[in-house]
Each structure stands twice: as structure tokens, then as C-alpha cells.
Write an enzyme that holds these catalytic residues in place. Structure first.
Site, PDB file in Angstrom:
ATOM      1  N   GLY A  61       0.807  -1.214   0.000  1.00  0.00           N
ATOM      2  CA  GLY A  61       0.000   0.000   0.000  1.00  0.00           C
ATOM      3  C   GLY A  61       0.837   1.261   0.000  1.00  0.00           C
ATOM      4  O   GLY A  61       0.370   2.314  -0.410  1.00  0.00           O
ATOM      5  N   ASN A 109      -8.455   4.178   4.993  1.00  0.00           N
ATOM      6  CA  ASN A 109      -8.303   4.363   3.554  1.00  0.00           C
ATOM      7  C   ASN A 109      -9.342   3.568   2.799  1.00  0.00           C
ATOM      8  O   ASN A 109      -9.779   2.509   3.231  1.00  0.00           O
ATOM      9  CB  ASN A 109      -6.874   4.011   3.101  1.00  0.00           C
ATOM     10  N   PHE A 113      -7.799  -0.040  -4.696  1.00  0.00           N
ATOM     11  CA  PHE A 113      -6.844  -0.567  -5.682  1.00  0.00           C
ATOM     12  C   PHE A 113      -6.620   0.389  -6.860  1.00  0.00           C
ATOM     13  O   PHE A 113      -6.849   0.046  -8.023  1.00  0.00           O
ATOM     14  CB  PHE A 113      -7.297  -1.930  -6.244  1.00  0.00           C
ATOM     15  N   ASN A 140       2.299  -7.948  -4.160  1.00  0.00           N
ATOM     16  CA  ASN A 140       0.926  -8.154  -3.688  1.00  0.00           C
ATOM     17  C   ASN A 140      -0.052  -7.932  -4.846  1.00  0.00           C
ATOM     18  O   ASN A 140      -0.018  -6.896  -5.510  1.00  0.00           O
ATOM     19  CB  ASN A 140       0.682  -7.159  -2.540  1.00  0.00           C
ATOM     20  N   ASN A 171      -4.169 -11.029  -2.384  1.00  0.00           N
ATOM     21  CA  ASN A 171      -4.830 -10.152  -1.410  1.00  0.00           C
ATOM     22  C   ASN A 171      -6.335 -10.222  -1.604  1.00  0.00           C
ATOM     23  O   ASN A 171      -6.873  -9.623  -2.534  1.00  0.00           O
ATOM     24  CB  ASN A 171      -4.323  -8.717  -1.581  1.00  0.00           C
ATOM     25  N   SER A 174      -8.823  -6.722   1.138  1.00  0.00           N
ATOM     26  CA  SER A 174      -9.093  -5.284   1.120  1.00  0.00           C
ATOM     27  C   SER A 174     -10.588  -5.066   1.278  1.00  0.00           C
ATOM     28  O   SER A 174     -11.382  -5.722   0.618  1.00  0.00           O
ATOM     29  CB  SER A 174      -8.622  -4.676  -0.200  1.00  0.00           C
ATOM     30  N   ASN A 176     -12.155  -2.535   0.270  1.00  0.00           N
ATOM     31  CA  ASN A 176     -12.577  -1.469  -0.644  1.00  0.00           C
ATOM     32  C   ASN A 176     -12.921  -1.923  -2.053  1.00  0.00           C
ATOM     33  O   ASN A 176     -13.124  -1.101  -2.922  1.00  0.00           O
ATOM     34  CB  ASN A 176     -11.493  -0.395  -0.678  1.00  0.00           C
ATOM     35  N   THR A 177     -12.963  -3.233  -2.292  1.00  0.00           N
ATOM     36  CA  THR A 177     -13.388  -3.752  -3.580  1.00  0.00           C
ATOM     37  C   THR A 177     -14.588  -4.658  -3.319  1.00  0.00           C
ATOM     38  O   THR A 177     -14.463  -5.644  -2.595  1.00  0.00           O
ATOM     39  CB  THR A 177     -12.240  -4.525  -4.263  1.00  0.00           C
ATOM     40  N   LYS A 210      -3.158 -12.967   1.998  1.00  0.00           N
ATOM     41  CA  LYS A 210      -3.293 -11.931   3.028  1.00  0.00           C
ATOM     42  C   LYS A 210      -4.741 -11.861   3.470  1.00  0.00           C
ATOM     43  O   LYS A 210      -5.643 -11.696   2.636  1.00  0.00           O
ATOM     44  CB  LYS A 210      -2.838 -10.579   2.480  1.00  0.00           C
ATOM     45  N   ASN A 239      -4.813  -7.502   7.076  1.00  0.00           N
ATOM     46  CA  ASN A 239      -5.154  -6.266   6.370  1.00  0.00           C
ATOM     47  C   ASN A 239      -5.841  -5.297   7.351  1.00  0.00           C
ATOM     48  O   ASN A 239      -5.892  -5.550   8.550  1.00  0.00           O
ATOM     49  CB  ASN A 239      -6.059  -6.603   5.175  1.00  0.00           C
TER      50      ASN A 239
HETATM   51  C1  LIG Z   1      -3.139   4.004   2.843  1.00  0.00           C
HETATM   52  C2  LIG Z   1      -3.073   2.503   2.903  1.00  0.00           C
HETATM   53  C3  LIG Z   1      -3.138   1.770   1.716  1.00  0.00           C
HETATM   54  C4  LIG Z   1      -3.085   0.373   1.770  1.00  0.00           C
HETATM   55  N1  LIG Z   1      -3.115  -0.343   0.597  1.00  0.00           N
HETATM   56  C5  LIG Z   1      -3.002  -1.690   0.637  1.00  0.00           C
HETATM   57  C6  LIG Z   1      -2.966  -2.450  -0.566  1.00  0.00           C
HETATM   58  O1  LIG Z   1      -3.002  -1.915  -1.683  1.00  0.00           O
HETATM   59  N2  LIG Z   1      -2.889  -3.813  -0.466  1.00  0.00           N
HETATM   60  C7  LIG Z   1      -2.812  -4.448   0.749  1.00  0.00           C
HETATM   61  O2  LIG Z   1      -2.717  -5.689   0.791  1.00  0.00           O
HETATM   62  N3  LIG Z   1      -2.825  -3.746   1.904  1.00  0.00           N
HETATM   63  C8  LIG Z   1      -2.910  -2.399   1.877  1.00  0.00           C
HETATM   64  N4  LIG Z   1      -2.912  -1.695   3.052  1.00  0.00           N
HETATM   65  C9  LIG Z   1      -2.882  -2.420   4.347  1.00  0.00           C
HETATM   66  C10 LIG Z   1      -1.481  -2.520   4.948  1.00  0.00           C
HETATM   67  O3  LIG Z   1      -0.638  -3.274   4.090  1.00  0.00           O
HETATM   68  C11 LIG Z   1      -1.532  -3.195   6.339  1.00  0.00           C
HETATM   69  O4  LIG Z   1      -2.008  -4.525   6.190  1.00  0.00           O
HETATM   70  C12 LIG Z   1      -2.434  -2.452   7.307  1.00  0.00           C
HETATM   71  O5  LIG Z   1      -2.359  -1.069   7.116  1.00  0.00           O
HETATM   72  C13 LIG Z   1      -2.079  -2.762   8.759  1.00  0.00           C
HETATM   73  O6  LIG Z   1      -0.769  -2.351   9.077  1.00  0.00           O
HETATM   74  P1  LIG Z   1      -0.461  -0.925   9.824  1.00  0.00           P
HETATM   75  O7  LIG Z   1      -1.403  -0.848  10.989  1.00  0.00           O
HETATM   76  O8  LIG Z   1       0.980  -1.015  10.237  1.00  0.00           O
HETATM   77  O9  LIG Z   1      -0.706   0.112   8.817  1.00  0.00           O
HETATM   78  C14 LIG Z   1      -2.973  -0.293   3.026  1.00  0.00           C
HETATM   79  C15 LIG Z   1      -2.907   0.459   4.198  1.00  0.00           C
HETATM   80  C16 LIG Z   1      -2.951   1.836   4.154  1.00  0.00           C
HETATM   81  C17 LIG Z   1      -2.864   2.616   5.449  1.00  0.00           C
END
Ligand SMILES: Cc1cc2nc3c(=O)[nH]c(=O)nc-3n(C[C@H](O)[C@H](O)[C@H](O)COP(=O)(O)O)c2cc1C
Length: 351
Positions: A61, A109, A113, A140, A171, A174, A176-177, A210, A239
Site C-alpha cells: 500500500g 483508507n 486498488f 501483492n 490479497n 481489502s 474497498n473492492t 493476506k 489487512n
Molecule cells: C493508505 C493505505 C493503503 C493500503 N493499501 C493496501 C494495498 O493496496 N494492499 C494491501 O494488501 N494492503 C494495503 N494496506 C494495508 C497494509 O498493508 C496493512 O495490512 C495495514 O495497514 C495494517 O498495518 P499498519 O497498521 O501497520 O498500517 C494499506 C494500508 C494503508 C494505510
């Protein structure tokens, strides 16, 4: 740099998506921090048979488009996961789609994607490898919003990017999809993993899944069984969450999307612990969710993680956090008389 407190304060006056783009651009220009000394040898570990200088990775991300692997590794991460990457380019959800919750040490967020697609990512990754980039880079994979046959998208991403990846991640977590998380059901997963495996070259990189932190005990039992049967090579837990803990104080807490950061730590660590128990420690697990200190990283290892990742805490602490977490983790290992991160794995998983 290093990103000073003033620079962080400036970034926080910008909209979070703009601040993120600027940070990635600064890294691409070589303005990021560079770790000068080798890591403390007590942090050395192996993941999927490869040696890592330390077990702290950057979560998916941040480098969605595989633009800044080298500077991120130079800043001190033991490994970097790029993506999520969808087969075709797509814009993601309308802005604004990311929100800071500073009082809670959290982010919400709903990017959905936004991706430049597998072809651009393949070129980026190939360029990195050609420039002698031998760092540990996971890739990913996501699916396009419009695709109804999800397995086809993951298989396509896997086939196109496998040769550039030290591991691949499906993955399906998420928030958001639309419909994505339903792929975490047993039958759907079996089918999905079989189709991705069939698309992989031989030899193939390790294949991981994931998962979300919002699953029931029965869901987790199914996932553990599929992971062992399929088999998968590892799981990433977890996630972002769709839950909104009562403790949240920030004004934007009701925005739709996935919540990450400090409020996710307890939930995601409990799911990690449960999955470690259910898989009997047979698979490497990557623990992610709310890590903001060496003690947090250490707790993930003790709950069953072989390596850890973070993202949100960086938004608030800046890149100096990478060194701090590693120093604190080394201190935790020494304090408890352990010889390396692997020695800690699963010690608090219980039975
Ligand atoms: C802004 C943002 C965008 C993210 N985009 C993705 C993504 O595209 N694919 C994914 O598997 N996880 C995505 N994540 C999730 C992170 O990889 C992670 O699993 C999650 O934020 C928990 O870790 P943290 O608390 O240290 O942020 C995103 C997280 C954030 C904050």
C-alpha cells in the site's frame, strides 16, 4: 533526509494522499534516509529460505506501483512488499479516499486498488532487478473492480509478475473492492489458489494469502485448513479492519474504508495467534497491524509471526521509526536471552 519533525509537520498540513505522493517522489529522487551501519546481527533471520538482515518489512500500500523498492530497502527495511497491483490499470475510488486519525494513531483508507497495472509494474520490477537490486521484494496482487472471474485476475498477475517476485501475495482482504473478502470462504479459496498455482512458472516463488482481521473463528479454521492443504507457503495477518472500535476519538472515524494503525494492533495480533495455533506453526506467518514500537514487533513474533510489517506508524513517526523499532526489538531479544527473531516465534501462542 532524514525527515525531520518539521518536514513531517509540513507533510501533515497537506491532504494525506498528496503527502504520500510527495514522499514517494522524494524517495525516488534519492532524498530518503540511508542506513549507514549494518544491522545488529541478532536481528538476522530467514524467510522462505532467504536470509534477511532484519525481520521488519514495509507493508503493501505504500509502494503500490513498485517505484521505490531500492530507497526503502536502503532506509533499513529487511524486505518490502509492493502493490496491490491489478492486471489492468484502474483509477480506484474518487478522492478524498484516505484520512488521518491523529488522536488514534490510525488511518482510514478506501483507495480501492488504484493501480497502474501489471505491465507497468513488471517493467519497474525488471528495471530494479537489472540494476542489481537483490533486495527481498514481495509482490501483492489485487483484482480489477470490473472483473467477475476473480481467479482469472489473480492468475494473470501471478503469471506476469512471478519472475520478479521473492514472494507473491493473493490479497483477498481489502475492504474497498466489492465482493473481494467473500473470496476468503473455503471453496472460493481452494479454487482460487489452485488456479493461481496452475498459472505459475516452475520454479515458482512462495505463494501467500493476506487475510482480514474481521473473520470468525470458523472462517479462520477454514483458512488454516486450506493453507495447509493447498498448500500455501505462508499467510499475512492482517489487512485493515472494517470495525470501528469504541475507543476512536478522531472526527473522521465514521469515514468508510479500512482502519489501520494502533487500534488494529490487538485484533490483528489475536488473529495471528489463533492462526499460528491452527496451523501448528507449520507455515511462516507475517504479522502486520498497528506496530509502532520494537515491543509491538516483538509481541507479533511471540504470537507466531516469522517476520513483521508496518505502514501507518510511519505516517506519524517518519522513517526514524525504522531504526528505533529495530534497536528496541534487538533489546527485547537480548533481555529475554533469545538468540535471534526465530527463537521468539510462537512463544506466546499458547495452545
Ligand atoms: C493508505 C493505505 C493503503 C493500503 N493499501 C493496501 C494495498 O493496496 N494492499 C494491501 O494488501 N494492503 C494495503 N494496506 C494495508 C497494509 O498493508 C496493512 O495490512 C495495514 O495497514 C495494517 O498495518 P499498519 O497498521 O501497520 O498500517 C494499506 C494500508 C494503508 C494505510
Amino acid at each position: 533526509m532524514a525527515l525531520t519533525d518539521q518536514a513531517l509537520a509540513l507533510l501533515h498540513r497537506l491532504d494525506p494522499e498528496r503527502a504520500h505522493r510527495l514522499t514517494v517522489q522524494a524517495l525516488a529522487l534519492g532524498l530518503g534516509p540511508r542506513q549507514k551501519q549494518a544491522d545488529d546481527p541478532i536481528l538476522r533471520t530467514t524467510l522462505f529460505g532467504r536470509e534477511l538482515a532484519n525481520p521488519l518489512g514495509l507493508a503493501a500500500g505504500f509502494d503500490k506501483h513498485a517505484e521505490v523498492m531500492a530507497p526503502l530497502l536502503a532506509a533499513g527495511f529487511g524486505f518490502v512488499e509492493v502493490g496491490s497491483i491489478t492486471p489492468e490499470p484502474q483509477p480506484g475510488n474518487p478522492r478524498p479516499r484516505v484520512f488521518r486519525l491523529p488522536e488514534d494513531g490510525a488511518v482510514i483508507n478506501r483507495y480501492g486498488f488504484n493501480s497502474r497495472g501489471v505491465e507497468r509494474a513488471a517493467r519497474r520490477l525488471a528495471g530494479y532487478r537489472t540494476a542489481a537490486g537483490r533486495g527481498f521484494v514481495g509482490v501483492n496482487l489485487g483484482k480489477n473492480k470490473q472483473t467477475s472471474d476473480a481467479a482469472k485476475d489473480y492468475a494473470r498477475g501471478a503469471a506476469r509478475l512471478a519472475m520478479h517476485a521473492d514472494y507473491l501475495v493473493i490479497n483477498v482482504s481489502s475492504p474497498n473492492t466489492p465482493g473481494l473478502r467473500a473470496l476468503q470462504g473455503r471453496q472460493e479459496l481452494e479454487n482460487l489458489i489452485a488456479r493461481v498455482r496452475a498459472a505459475l512458472p516452475d520454479p515458482a516463488p512462495p505463494l501467500l494469502l493476506k487475510i482480514a482481521p474481521d473473520l470468525t473463528e470458523a472462517d479462520l479454521e477454514d483458512i488454516a485448513a486450506v493453507a495447509l492443504d493447498a498448500p500455501l507457503d505462508g499467510l499475512i495477518i492482517s489487512n485493515t479492519t472494517i470495525a470501528r472500535p469504541a475507543s476512536l476519538r478522531s472526527a473522521v472515524k465514521t469515514e468508510a474504508g479500512g482502519l489501520s494503525g494502533r487500534p488494529l494492533f490487538g485484533m490483528s495480533t489475536e488473529v495471528l495467534r489463533q492462526v499460528y495455533r491452527l496451523t501448528g506453526g507449520a507455515l511462516p506467518l507475517i504479522g502486520v497491524g498497528g506496530i509502532g514500537s520494537g515491543a509491538d514487533a516483538y509481541a507479533k513474533l511471540r504470537a507466531g509471526a516469522s517476520a513483521v510489517q508496518l505502514y501507518t506508524a510511519l505516517v506519524y513517526e517518519g522513517p526514524a521509526l525504522i531504526q528505533r523499532i529495530k534497536a528496541e526489538l534487538a533489546e527485547c531479544l537480548r533481555r529475554d536471552g533469545l538468540s535471534d527473531p526465530a527463537d521468539a516465534v510462537g512463544r506466546d501462542a499458547g495452545r
